[in-house]
Scaffold this active site. Structure first.
Site, mmCIF file in Angstrom:
data_model
loop_
_atom_site.group_PDB
_atom_site.id
_atom_site.type_symbol
_atom_site.label_atom_id
_atom_site.label_comp_id
_atom_site.label_asym_id
_atom_site.label_seq_id
_atom_site.Cartn_x
_atom_site.Cartn_y
_atom_site.Cartn_z
ATOM 1 N N CYS A 1 0.097 -1.423 5.969
ATOM 2 C CA CYS A 1 -0.891 -2.102 4.969
ATOM 3 C C CYS A 1 -0.091 -3.547 4.530
ATOM 4 O O CYS A 1 0.976 -3.832 4.783
ATOM 5 C CB CYS A 1 -1.574 -1.616 4.061
ATOM 6 S SG CYS A 1 -1.995 0.132 4.314
HETATM 7 N N1 GLN Z 1 0.045 5.359 3.668
HETATM 8 C C1 GLN Z 1 -1.223 4.741 3.022
HETATM 9 C C2 GLN Z 1 -2.544 5.098 3.971
HETATM 10 O O1 GLN Z 1 -2.491 5.709 5.009
HETATM 11 C C3 GLN Z 1 -0.881 3.406 3.159
HETATM 12 C C4 GLN Z 1 -0.823 2.787 4.659
HETATM 13 C C5 GLN Z 1 0.044 1.683 4.776
HETATM 14 O O2 GLN Z 1 0.686 0.923 4.018
HETATM 15 N N2 GLN Z 1 0.018 1.276 6.028
HETATM 16 O O3 GLN Z 1 -3.492 4.816 3.544
#
Ligand code: GLN
Length: 251
Positions: free
Chosen positions: A2
């Protein structure tokens, strides 16, 4: 993984963070430049939280859709201004659901929170930590994701009165112990201060004239952006930024 950003300063239209800059959060959703540890685009939802003038509790809008598919958001974001904003676009970790409630920011009272990263070995790796949470917290998790349990762990410490930087560093420390290799870029704000960590992902800070921006990737090519080295904790207000190692070196 993210992308997220936090802003404190004079009120600005949300659009000036989400859409207008050359490398705005919306651009980072479909063309991020510094994704580390997997993932290519951030198409699994988004969220934006902000404080209306004088408000103690933030307003939040989240969606499970890619930010670029929300056709009403650009106009709304042009009409709404705020001096305190936390926004995020999501790339779901494999195996985690793509639902609105899994998108950051998570919120509780005056707090907004985002996690960019992954907890290795989730869920079993964090079971021992989760056992210390009130059962109500577990039954009312926003979503069955690593980020939601991470928020529950930070929130429990905030509710017990722990200072925010201490709460964030403590949770990161616990996770590094039980889930080594986790990527833990966290971002927390109450609209007056921001706490951010770097562990496994990119982050930059732009201190300015009375405003502070923290973003996974710089929003523009301006010279004021400073990359934050891995393993650091940023504590910031609109006028001050302090960057220290998350964990003090052993003496
Ligand atoms: N692991 C978290 C989720 O799936 C954050 C994802 C991310 O940083 N890509 O929501």
């Amino acid at each position: 993984m993210c992308r997220h950003l936090g802003y404190l300063g004079p009120p600005v239209p949300l659009r000036s963070l989400l859409f207008d800059p050359p490398h705005s959060l919306a651009t980072q959703a479909w063309a991020p430049r510094d994704m580390r540890g997997g993932g290519t685009i951030n198409a699994d939802g988004f969220g934006v939280g902000w404080w209306p003038p004088g408000a103690v509790v933030p307003v939040r809008h989240r969606s499970a859709m890619p930010i670029w598919t929300d056709t009403t958001l650009p106009a709304l974001a042009g009409a709404v201004s705020s001096g305190a904003v936390l926004a995020a676009v999501r790339s779901a970790t494999v195996g985690m659901p793509v639902v609105e409630t899994a998108a950051a920011p998570f919120t509780d009272g005056r707090w907004l929170f985002s996690h960019n990263g992954v907890i290795r070995g989730w869920p079993s790796a964090v079971a021992a930590l989760a056992r210390d949470l009130p059962v109500d917290d577990l039954l009312t998790l926003d979503a069955p994701t690593d980020s939601a349990i991470l928020w529950a762990l930070v929130r429990a410490r905030l509710r017990s009165g722990e200072p925010p930087a201490k709460a964030v560093a403590a949770v990161v420390g616990d996770l590094v112990t039980v889930a080594p290799g986790s990527r833990l870029n966290l971002l927390l704000t109450d609209g007056h201060q921001m706490i951010a960590t770097t562990l496994g992902h990119a982050l930059s800070v732009r201190p300015g004239r009375g405003s502070t921006l923290i973003s996974s990737e710089p929003l523009d090519p301006g010279p004021s952006w400073q990359p934050v080295a891995d393993g650091h904790l940023v504590t910031a207000t609109a006028t001050e930024v302090e960057i220290t190692p998350i964990f003090s070196a052993p003496s």
